[in-house]
Motif scaffolding. Structure first.
Motif, PDB file in Angstrom:
ATOM      1  N   HIS A 635       0.784  -1.123   0.062  1.00  0.00           N
ATOM      2  CA  HIS A 635       0.057  -0.137  -0.001  1.00  0.00           C
ATOM      3  C   HIS A 635       0.916   1.358  -0.143  1.00  0.00           C
ATOM      4  O   HIS A 635       0.325   2.371  -0.109  1.00  0.00           O
ATOM      5  N   ASP A 773       1.577   1.370  19.586  1.00  0.00           N
ATOM      6  CA  ASP A 773       0.967   0.964  18.341  1.00  0.00           C
ATOM      7  C   ASP A 773       1.937   1.600  17.241  1.00  0.00           C
ATOM      8  O   ASP A 773       2.812   2.458  17.258  1.00  0.00           O
ATOM      9  N   ALA A 774       1.874   0.924  16.090  1.00  0.00           N
ATOM     10  CA  ALA A 774       2.498   1.524  14.684  1.00  0.00           C
ATOM     11  C   ALA A 774       1.350   2.708  14.376  1.00  0.00           C
ATOM     12  O   ALA A 774       0.387   2.444  14.636  1.00  0.00           O
ATOM     13  N   CYS A 775       1.909   3.428  13.443  1.00  0.00           N
ATOM     14  CA  CYS A 775       0.935   4.423  13.218  1.00  0.00           C
ATOM     15  C   CYS A 775       1.454   5.008  11.674  1.00  0.00           C
ATOM     16  O   CYS A 775       2.254   4.498  11.075  1.00  0.00           O
ATOM     17  N   GLN A 776       0.546   5.884  10.969  1.00  0.00           N
ATOM     18  CA  GLN A 776       1.173   6.397   9.690  1.00  0.00           C
ATOM     19  C   GLN A 776       2.526   6.690   9.602  1.00  0.00           C
ATOM     20  O   GLN A 776       3.174   7.517  10.597  1.00  0.00           O
ATOM     21  N   GLY A 777       3.141   6.107   8.780  1.00  0.00           N
ATOM     22  CA  GLY A 777       4.490   6.368   8.496  1.00  0.00           C
ATOM     23  C   GLY A 777       5.442   5.203   8.858  1.00  0.00           C
ATOM     24  O   GLY A 777       6.512   4.981   8.402  1.00  0.00           O
ATOM     25  N   SER A 779       4.121   2.136   8.163  1.00  0.00           N
ATOM     26  CA  SER A 779       3.874   1.196   7.158  1.00  0.00           C
ATOM     27  C   SER A 779       4.981   0.643   6.534  1.00  0.00           C
ATOM     28  O   SER A 779       6.056   1.423   6.335  1.00  0.00           O
ATOM     29  N   VAL A 798       4.348  -3.730   8.779  1.00  0.00           N
ATOM     30  CA  VAL A 798       2.983  -2.953   9.335  1.00  0.00           C
ATOM     31  C   VAL A 798       2.368  -2.778   8.147  1.00  0.00           C
ATOM     32  O   VAL A 798       2.652  -2.261   7.209  1.00  0.00           O
ATOM     33  N   SER A 799       0.756  -2.974   8.253  1.00  0.00           N
ATOM     34  CA  SER A 799      -0.013  -2.785   7.348  1.00  0.00           C
ATOM     35  C   SER A 799      -1.121  -1.768   7.559  1.00  0.00           C
ATOM     36  O   SER A 799      -1.465  -0.739   6.897  1.00  0.00           O
ATOM     37  N   TRP A 800      -2.155  -2.111   8.561  1.00  0.00           N
ATOM     38  CA  TRP A 800      -3.364  -1.132   8.630  1.00  0.00           C
ATOM     39  C   TRP A 800      -3.661  -1.228  10.206  1.00  0.00           C
ATOM     40  O   TRP A 800      -3.196  -1.949  10.974  1.00  0.00           O
ATOM     41  N   GLY A 801      -4.740  -0.385  10.377  1.00  0.00           N
ATOM     42  CA  GLY A 801      -5.265  -0.801  11.778  1.00  0.00           C
ATOM     43  C   GLY A 801      -6.466   0.444  11.764  1.00  0.00           C
ATOM     44  O   GLY A 801      -6.676   1.218  11.166  1.00  0.00           O
ATOM     45  N   GLY A 803      -7.263   3.466  13.315  1.00  0.00           N
ATOM     46  CA  GLY A 803      -6.680   4.517  14.281  1.00  0.00           C
ATOM     47  C   GLY A 803      -5.247   3.779  14.571  1.00  0.00           C
ATOM     48  O   GLY A 803      -4.620   2.939  14.170  1.00  0.00           O
ATOM     49  N   CYS A 804      -4.687   4.530  15.809  1.00  0.00           N
ATOM     50  CA  CYS A 804      -3.420   4.204  15.886  1.00  0.00           C
ATOM     51  C   CYS A 804      -3.348   4.025  17.590  1.00  0.00           C
ATOM     52  O   CYS A 804      -3.874   5.079  18.302  1.00  0.00           O
ATOM     53  N   GLY A 811      -2.639  -3.351  16.032  1.00  0.00           N
ATOM     54  CA  GLY A 811      -2.222  -3.131  14.822  1.00  0.00           C
ATOM     55  C   GLY A 811      -2.408  -4.438  13.890  1.00  0.00           C
ATOM     56  O   GLY A 811      -2.321  -5.486  14.175  1.00  0.00           O
TER      57      GLY A 811
HETATM   58  C1  4AZ Z   1      -0.763   3.876   8.187  1.00  0.00           C
HETATM   59  O1  4AZ Z   1      -1.602   4.517   8.092  1.00  0.00           O
HETATM   60  C2  4AZ Z   1      -1.128   3.005   9.493  1.00  0.00           C
HETATM   61  N1  4AZ Z   1      -2.429   1.076  14.048  1.00  0.00           N
HETATM   62  C3  4AZ Z   1      -0.185   1.766   9.961  1.00  0.00           C
HETATM   63  C4  4AZ Z   1      -0.504   1.491  11.067  1.00  0.00           C
HETATM   64  C5  4AZ Z   1      -1.761   1.406  11.659  1.00  0.00           C
HETATM   65  C6  4AZ Z   1      -2.568   2.561  11.351  1.00  0.00           C
HETATM   66  C7  4AZ Z   1      -2.405   3.444  10.076  1.00  0.00           C
HETATM   67  C8  4AZ Z   1      -1.783   0.510  12.881  1.00  0.00           C
HETATM   68  O2  4AZ Z   1       0.160   3.706   7.544  1.00  0.00           O
END
Ligand code: 4AZ
Length: 829
Positions: A635, A773-777, A779, A798-801, A803-804, A811
């Motif tokens: 992604h 958690d992991a978050c945007q950036g 990934s 790291v793929s999605w979730g 929110g964070c 995650g």
């Molecule tokens: C993202 O937007 C993203 N909480 C990555 C990981 C998670 C949420 C969003 C997991 O890249």
């Protein structure tokens, strides 16, 4: 070549070559006989053989007891000798100068004199050669001579020689020049120890200007086999030598290839600072006590690796000084030159004095001081009359009973470590933590950290006696832990109470990975009673089984029952394939907020890559798989950024925007996005990147291990996430690489929590109480799990979730075991 050992090097020169020929019955020279003659012939031949065998036996005995005693061996001992009243002059650095030669002659004479006083040494000494001189480190008007003495002796006399050499210790005397004559000073210093290889391959380096030394062939080729190379480093008077390794990658086994660093110009073992091999952990900066240092690289004939690159410089001697009076209300102090390894022969005293009516508390933040021996016999820190050594302190907090406290640090002449850093603070004994929570160990933490599920005090005292929330269970010891960790096979409470009374299987039964219950008596009975091999997977011996989702497939195609056998340090497959390809997953530094993580240390995650869209900066993370390929998320490459040419990879990076000598940037040759990636469901969220040119792997750029398709990452297992992603939802990327510890979450639980968006090609991890958690950036970056041998495997990307870091929203990661053959197919890794 094997590890340095002259016992093998100087072997007997005699060789016995016995060639015999036996006639075969079919041989044309065989004579045809009549039957009567034949019996007599057999008797005759029998007698002949018996006589020959007896002669051979007698010969062997005579050889063993008589001749063998004449087998002579050569031994070389290396030593140093202090010569006082003799100022060091520059010519002593040059072995061809007349001053060098004349002082070497004097040393030789003195050695002869010393050896003549011992009958064994006098009898077998062949000669001595002076290798080098350096300035004396205690008395400035003195010189240290480094020499080799060679002895030739019958093999059976070796023990006597060793004894005679030992008798010269403790040091018999230092040399003094008095009226042109070398004299023995009975208080100090002939140290004759250590066995050398007899190799004389040495490169002389005067460290006035900074520079570097590389192992032969580095960085283009591996180091050569069967070599021994020394680098003799000298600094100006009044300086120390500092050596910082940029790369150090040798064979894992120190018996085969190794590097040794000495606090002298000769390989004298009592002055050995460190021995390294493999891909070492910990600080790789070394500092000498005086102005000399010896680096020695020895390799054997098999398995050669990239080698090393090290930068040298000279630093003023007083840079290594330490201790002093500390009179502020709070402050820090550390071992000399921390975070580099402390120099040998250091002694420091810190006297802390805070205002009257206050006490002092000292908290060690990092501690690695010598070996953990009873009584701390080599290096130690002394505090409150207690000596501390090793790298695991039972308690890290120490308090005084007055307004004064003295801390001492001592290092002996050999084997250095990274040392320590400590913080101190004055406190009012009646109210040690004003406005804060007071831990049982007297540490003060913010009140918000009390009962937050994290062990902030270090002794768990902030997490006892808390009121557990609805989603939490109460452990017998009073801790609160999330209910999802109950009965997951891991002792989360610390008293195992979260694992008690788990009635999936009855008490005498074992719970198989496939959910069956079998009698515990059937464990490790060499039979697959579960039907998935799990009853045989944690036994001393692995079983050969029919291949299934629960077995490891060796390269030969045969399957074994052992759980996660790859790179665990034990050979399980008959073809050794479980231990092949293990040059991965060991970071050089080991030591938890990404969201709720903390800043990582440089080089802690050498596989971590930052993917930049040119002109836009950091966008995604990735992991190094080998010197050519990276693993990331599909992604990260939406249609508008799907071209390899729009991207750049930053490797060996720690702080965004701050590249240094370890940072490498590469353009991308190609991006392979999984052909079944679904940008709505994020199914198959995986991509591979081929770099435009190969990497040179080093301490800061190193592959993570890929798990086999059947590798088991059980629910509850701890894992690390790393990245430069946002630390608050909707926030910007951060500058310094972050790390955070999460746990693998049971798939059924995760599917429930995330409303069935999760499938079997995904894996969930997080902290269900939220906050980590992991978050945007982040990934594309790795979800990393350490095996029991400390090797790190990539369990997920790291793929999605949702929110964070929200409560009960773990995650979601791409499950790498599901894509192992896809990766192999496209990259060959
Ligand atoms: C993202 O937007 C993203 N909480 C990555 C990981 C998670 C949420 C969003 C997991 O890249």
């Amino acid at each position: 070549m094997d590890a340095l050992d002259s016992r093998q090097k100087f072997s007997p020169t005699q060789d016995w070559d016995v060639t015999e020929q036996f006639l075969q019955a079919s041989d044309p020279r065989h004579l045809e006989k009549k039957p009567g003659q034949r019996r007599r012939l057999w008797v005759g031949l029998g007698l002949l053989f018996t006589a020959a065998a007896l002669t051979l036996l007698t010969g062997l005995l005579v050889w063993h007891f008589h001749l063998r005693s004449d087998v002579r061996v050569n031994r070389i001992y290396i030593g140093s000798m202090g010569i006082s009243n003799k100022p060091f002059v520059a010519e002593y650095e040059d072995p061809s100068s007349s001053l060098f030669r004349s002082l070497a002659d004097l040393v030789n004479k003195q050695l002869k004199l010393i050896y003549s006083e011992n009958s064994v040494l006098a009898r077998y000494v062949k000669g001595s050669t002076v290798q080098a001189f350096s300035e004396g480190d205690v008395d400035p008007d003195s010189v240290v001579a480094y020499y080799e003495s060679e002895f030739e002796l019958p093999a059976h006399q070796e023990a006597s020689l060793n004894e005679a050499i030992q008798s010269l210790e403790p040091p018999a005397g230092s040399l003094q020049v008095q009226r042109g004559r070398l004299m023995l000073n009975p208080t100090n210093a002939l140290t004759v120890r250590s066995v050398s290889s007899g190799e004389r391959n040495s490169i002389e380096v005067h460290v006035r200007k900074s520079g570097r030394i590389d192992s032969p062939g580095f960085p283009d080729t591996s180091y050569p086999p069967s070599m021994s190379q020394k680098w003799r480093l000298r600094a100006d008077r009044g300086h120390r030598i500092r050596l910082d390794f940029h790369t150090l990658i040798l064979e894992d086994d120190c018996q085969n290839d190794f590097i040794k660093i000495y606090d002298s110009l000769a390989p004298i073992e009592p002055q050995l600072l460190t021995e390294q091999c493999g891909y070492p952990h910990g600080s790789l900066s070394f500092v000498s006590s005086g102005n000399v240092m010896l680096v020695m690289l020895v390799t054997n004939k098999e398995k050669n690796f990239p080698g090393f690159r090290a930068f040298y410089s000279q630093i003023p001697a007083d840079d290594g000084e330490c201790g002093g009076k500390l009179i502020e209300e709070r402050g820090t102090f550390s071992s000399p030159l921390f975070p580099a390894n402390y120099p040998p022969k250091s002694f420091c005293t810190w006297d802390i004095q805070v205002p009257k009516e206050r006490f002092v508390k000292v908290l060690f933040k990092k501690f690695a001081v010598g070996k953990d021996t009873p009584g701390c016999l080599d290096d130690y820190v002394e505090i409150n009359n207690q000596k501390l050594c090793g790298s695991e302190l039972k308690t890290t907090m120490f308090t005084s009973q007055s307004n004064k406290m003295t801390i001492q640090f001592k290092s002996d002449p050999s084997h250095v470590s990274q040392g320590f850093t400590a913080e101190y603070e004055a406190f009012i004994p009646t109210n040690p933590c004003p406005g804060k929570f007071r831990c049982s160990n007297n540490m003060c933490i913010n009140t918000t950290q009390h009962c937050d599920g994290f062990n902030d005090c270090g002794d768990n005292s902030d997490e006892f006696s808390c009121k557990c929330e609805a989603m939490q269970m109460e452990c017998k010891n009073g801790l609160c832990k999330t209910k999802f960790w109950r009965c997951d096979g891991i002792d989360d409470c610390g008293d195992n109470s979260d694992e008690e009374g788990c009635v999936k299987c009855t008490d005498g039964e074992f719970s198989c990975r496939n959910g069956r219950c079998i009698s515990k008596k059937l464990l490790c009975n060499n039979k697959d009673d579960c039907g998935d091999g799990s009853d045989e997977s944690r036994c001393e011996k692995s079983l050969w089984l029919q291949c299934s989702d629960f077995t490891f497939r060796c390269r030969s195609g045969r399957c074994i029952s052992k759980l996660n056998p790859e790179c665990d340090g034990e050979l399980d497959c008959e073809d050794g394939s479980d231990e092949a390809d293990c040059q991965c997953g060991i970071p050089p530094f080991r030591s938890s907020r990404i969201i709720g993580g903390q800043v990582s240390r440089e080089g802690e995650w050498p596989w971590q890559v930052s993917l930049h869209i040119t002109g836009k900066g950091h966008t995604c993370g990735a992991s190094v798989l080998n010197n050519r390929w990276l693993l990331t998320a599909a992604h990260c490459f939406p249609d508008e950024f799907a071209q390899a040419s729009q991207w750049e990879a930053f490797l060996g990076l720690h702080v965004q925007g701050q590249t240094n000598e370890w940072t490498v940037t590469r353009k991308l040759k190609q991006v392979i996005v999984h052909e079944k990636f679904d940008h709505i469901s994020f199914d198959n969220d995986i991509a591979l990147i081929e770099l435009d040119s190969n990497l040179i792997l080093n301490q800061y750029i190193w592959p993570i291990c890929l798990p086999s398709p059947t590798y088991d990452f059980p629910a509850g297992q701890e894992a690390w996430i790393t990245g430069w992603g946002a630390t608050v939802e909707g926030g910007a990327s951060v500058k310094i690489l972050q790390k955070a510890q999460v746990r693998i979450i049971n798939s059924t639980v995760c599917k429930d929590l995330l409303e069935n968006w999760v499938n079997d090609r995904m894996l969930c991890a997080g902290i269900l109480t939220g906050g980590v958690d992991a978050c945007q950036g982040d990934s594309g970056g790795p979800l990393a799990v350490t095996n029991p041998r400390g090797r790190i495997f990539v369990a997920g990307v790291v793929s999605w979730g949702e929110g964070c870091a929200l409560r009960d929203k773990p995650g979601v990661y791409t499950r790498i075991t599901e894509f192992r053959s896809w990766i192999k197919e496209h990259t060959g890794v």
